[in-house]
Design an enzyme around this catalytic site. Structure first.
Site, PDB file in Angstrom:
ATOM      1  N   SER A 167      55.666  41.009  39.328  1.00 28.94           N
ATOM      2  CA  SER A 167      55.809  39.807  38.503  1.00 28.94           C
ATOM      3  C   SER A 167      56.525  40.167  37.219  1.00 28.94           C
ATOM      4  O   SER A 167      56.481  41.329  36.775  1.00 28.94           O
ATOM      5  CB  SER A 167      54.427  39.243  38.150  1.00 28.94           C
ATOM      6  OG  SER A 167      54.541  38.208  37.196  1.00 28.94           O
ATOM      7  N   TYR A 182      45.791  41.041  35.274  1.00 27.23           N
ATOM      8  CA  TYR A 182      46.960  40.598  36.046  1.00 27.23           C
ATOM      9  C   TYR A 182      48.212  41.333  35.573  1.00 27.23           C
ATOM     10  O   TYR A 182      48.923  41.942  36.372  1.00 27.23           O
ATOM     11  CB  TYR A 182      47.151  39.082  35.923  1.00 27.23           C
ATOM     12  CG  TYR A 182      48.260  38.558  36.812  1.00 27.23           C
ATOM     13  CD1 TYR A 182      48.083  38.461  38.195  1.00 27.23           C
ATOM     14  CD2 TYR A 182      49.497  38.178  36.287  1.00 27.23           C
ATOM     15  CE1 TYR A 182      49.104  38.004  39.023  1.00 27.23           C
ATOM     16  CE2 TYR A 182      50.520  37.727  37.103  1.00 27.23           C
ATOM     17  CZ  TYR A 182      50.320  37.629  38.466  1.00 27.23           C
ATOM     18  OH  TYR A 182      51.342  37.176  39.281  1.00 27.23           O
TER      19      TYR A 182
HETATM   20  N1  LIG Z   1      53.412  31.830  41.395  1.00 27.45           N
HETATM   21  C1  LIG Z   1      53.946  32.570  40.438  1.00 27.45           C
HETATM   22  O1  LIG Z   1      54.393  32.058  39.395  1.00 27.45           O
HETATM   23  C2  LIG Z   1      54.091  34.043  40.619  1.00 27.45           C
HETATM   24  C3  LIG Z   1      54.923  34.726  39.702  1.00 27.45           C
HETATM   25  C4  LIG Z   1      55.068  36.100  39.834  1.00 27.45           C
HETATM   26  C5  LIG Z   1      54.438  36.778  40.856  1.00 27.45           C
HETATM   27  N2  LIG Z   1      53.634  36.092  41.726  1.00 27.45           N
HETATM   28  C6  LIG Z   1      52.996  36.867  42.779  1.00 27.45           C
HETATM   29  O2  LIG Z   1      53.409  36.366  44.027  1.00 27.45           O
HETATM   30  C7  LIG Z   1      52.415  36.626  45.013  1.00 27.45           C
HETATM   31  C8  LIG Z   1      52.086  35.344  45.769  1.00 27.45           C
HETATM   32  O3  LIG Z   1      51.560  34.430  44.832  1.00 27.45           O
HETATM   33  P1  LIG Z   1      51.627  32.847  45.024  1.00 27.45           P
HETATM   34  O4  LIG Z   1      52.064  32.277  43.744  1.00 27.45           O
HETATM   35  O5  LIG Z   1      52.326  32.504  46.273  1.00 27.45           O
HETATM   36  O6  LIG Z   1      50.055  32.558  45.096  1.00 27.45           O
HETATM   37  P2  LIG Z   1      49.151  31.745  46.158  1.00 27.45           P
HETATM   38  O7  LIG Z   1      49.839  30.503  46.563  1.00 27.45           O
HETATM   39  O8  LIG Z   1      47.822  31.693  45.518  1.00 27.45           O
HETATM   40  O9  LIG Z   1      49.110  32.728  47.414  1.00 27.45           O
HETATM   41  C9  LIG Z   1      48.453  33.958  47.380  1.00 27.45           C
HETATM   42  C10 LIG Z   1      48.400  34.515  48.769  1.00 27.45           C
HETATM   43  O10 LIG Z   1      47.741  35.792  48.731  1.00 27.45           O
HETATM   44  C11 LIG Z   1      46.703  35.790  49.702  1.00 27.45           C
HETATM   45  N3  LIG Z   1      45.584  36.624  49.281  1.00 27.45           N
HETATM   46  C12 LIG Z   1      44.945  36.616  48.097  1.00 27.45           C
HETATM   47  N4  LIG Z   1      43.962  37.512  48.090  1.00 27.45           N
HETATM   48  C13 LIG Z   1      43.955  38.088  49.313  1.00 27.45           C
HETATM   49  C14 LIG Z   1      43.169  39.090  49.925  1.00 27.45           C
HETATM   50  N5  LIG Z   1      42.160  39.683  49.274  1.00 27.45           N
HETATM   51  N6  LIG Z   1      43.443  39.436  51.208  1.00 27.45           N
HETATM   52  C15 LIG Z   1      44.458  38.863  51.872  1.00 27.45           C
HETATM   53  N7  LIG Z   1      45.248  37.908  51.343  1.00 27.45           N
HETATM   54  C16 LIG Z   1      44.999  37.527  50.078  1.00 27.45           C
HETATM   55  C17 LIG Z   1      46.277  34.345  49.812  1.00 27.45           C
HETATM   56  O11 LIG Z   1      45.616  34.167  51.054  1.00 27.45           O
HETATM   57  P3  LIG Z   1      44.454  33.048  51.255  1.00 27.45           P
HETATM   58  O12 LIG Z   1      44.878  31.863  50.442  1.00 27.45           O
HETATM   59  O13 LIG Z   1      44.480  32.822  52.718  1.00 27.45           O
HETATM   60  O14 LIG Z   1      43.213  33.675  50.735  1.00 27.45           O
HETATM   61  C18 LIG Z   1      47.604  33.629  49.722  1.00 27.45           C
HETATM   62  O15 LIG Z   1      48.243  33.609  50.975  1.00 27.45           O
HETATM   63  C19 LIG Z   1      51.217  37.200  44.256  1.00 27.45           C
HETATM   64  O16 LIG Z   1      51.238  38.609  44.359  1.00 27.45           O
HETATM   65  C20 LIG Z   1      51.478  36.764  42.828  1.00 27.45           C
HETATM   66  O17 LIG Z   1      50.848  37.604  41.893  1.00 27.45           O
HETATM   67  C21 LIG Z   1      53.452  34.749  41.633  1.00 27.45           C
END
Ligand SMILES: NC(=O)c1ccc[n+]([C@@H]2O[C@H](COP(=O)([O-])OP(=O)(O)OC[C@H]3O[C@@H](n4cnc5c(N)ncnc54)[C@H](OP(=O)(O)O)[C@@H]3O)[C@@H](O)[C@H]2O)c1
Length: 260
Positions: free
Chosen positions: A143, A156
């Site tokens: 991130s 985080y």
């Molecule tokens: N959204 C942003 O602005 C942003 C910015 C920078 C980086 N990121 C990074 O991008 C990645 C995806 O985030 P997102 O925004 O798409 O969030 P999200 O919609 O909340 O999705 C998170 C995903 O991770 C899975 N997950 C969480 N904990 C888990 C565990 N213990 N075991 C297996 N799967 C797990 C969830 O599965 P379930 O829902 O099935 O539990 C879900 O599929 C993350 O690493 C986040 O830190 C996001």
């Protein structure tokens, strides 16, 4: 768009992981998709099958080292692995991060990432190289939060900094063994993770666009992909401020990160 024939993605049941899975989908593509919520994971799988991909969906907890190793054994040859699963502390503006929250964030964002990347590297080292002498590609979704110690999201930002540093540092040696590692540093992306953020999110972008940029960067063999670039630059600059000035600036936005 670059095409990968055999792809494994963690966190594919939602947000960026789902968008990546759909963007990789097409006839002749085999997808191994992981997540915890079986219903949402199946929704992703159905969308990918509708685009012609063969999908193996697996409800798997990324912190379970043995279960992850077993998943990789079952998957076989892989062109691309994306360690995308991650959690944040939520949006409790101004609230202190609890001990349980801090431990959970490090466990998923670091142990979960290592449980994905290490078996992927081991498996890829035994795969034959392609015409470009690449045995496989691995991306870690870190991130832009990695670039500054955000007082509103200590675990985080620290976990993402460690993930980014580890990935970039490991990429050099891995490259010599024919494995391309990419650290992916998105800014704010429209997903359930950011849906309830009460503060402004500069450069907010759709998960679909984030997936396209990510896959382009991976295909180009880049060691780090940062987007939007200007949010990354701003975060780097803010991260250079003395800690006291940084905290004061962050408190303007109720202790939540202005960036990343
Ligand atoms: N959204 C942003 O602005 C942003 C910015 C920078 C980086 N990121 C990074 O991008 C990645 C995806 O985030 P997102 O925004 O798409 O969030 P999200 O919609 O909340 O999705 C998170 C995903 O991770 C899975 N997950 C969480 N904990 C888990 C565990 N213990 N075991 C297996 N799967 C797990 C969830 O599965 P379930 O829902 O099935 O539990 C879900 O599929 C993350 O690493 C986040 O830190 C996001």
């Amino acid at each position: 768009m670059a095409s990968f024939r055999s792809v494994l993605i963690t966190g594919a049941s939602s947000g960026i992981g789902r968008a990546l899975a759909e963007a990789c989908s097409g006839p002749g593509v085999v997808l191994h998709l992981g997540g915890r919520d079986a219903t949402r994971l199946e929704q992703t799988a159905a969308a990918c099958r509708a685009r012609g991909a063969e999908v193996q969906a697996r409800a798997v907890e990324v912190t379970d080292t043995a279960a992850m190793a077993e998943w990789f054994r079952a998957a076989g040859q892989l062109d691309l692995v994306v360690a995308n699963a991650g959690i944040s502390g939520g949006t409790g503006a101004g609230a202190e991060e609890s001990a349980a929250q801090a431990r959970a964030i490090f466990a998923v964002n670091l142990d979960g990432m290592l449980n994905t990347v290490l078996p992927a590297m081991e498996a890829m080292a035994a795969q034959p190289p392609d015409a470009d002498r690449v045995r496989g590609r691995i991306a870690v979704v870190a991130s832009i939060a990695a670039f500054l110690p955000a007082p509103g999201a200590p675990a985080y930002s620290a976990s993402k900094a460690a993930a980014d540093y580890w990935t970039v540092a490991t990429a050099a040696g891995a490259r010599r063994r024919g494995i391309r590692l990419t650290s992916v540093c998105p800014g704010f992306i429209r997903t359930p993770m950011t849906a309830n953020n009460p503060y402004p999110m500069p450069g907010l972008m759709s998960a679909e666009r984030a997936a396209r940029i990510t896959l382009r960067g991976i295909a180009a063999g880049r060691r780090r992909v940062v987007f939007p670039w200007w949010v990354g630059l701003l975060a780097r600059c803010v991260g250079l401020l003395p800690p006291r000035v940084l905290s004061a600036l962050m408190s303007i936005s109720q202790g939540k990160p202005v960036l990343g």
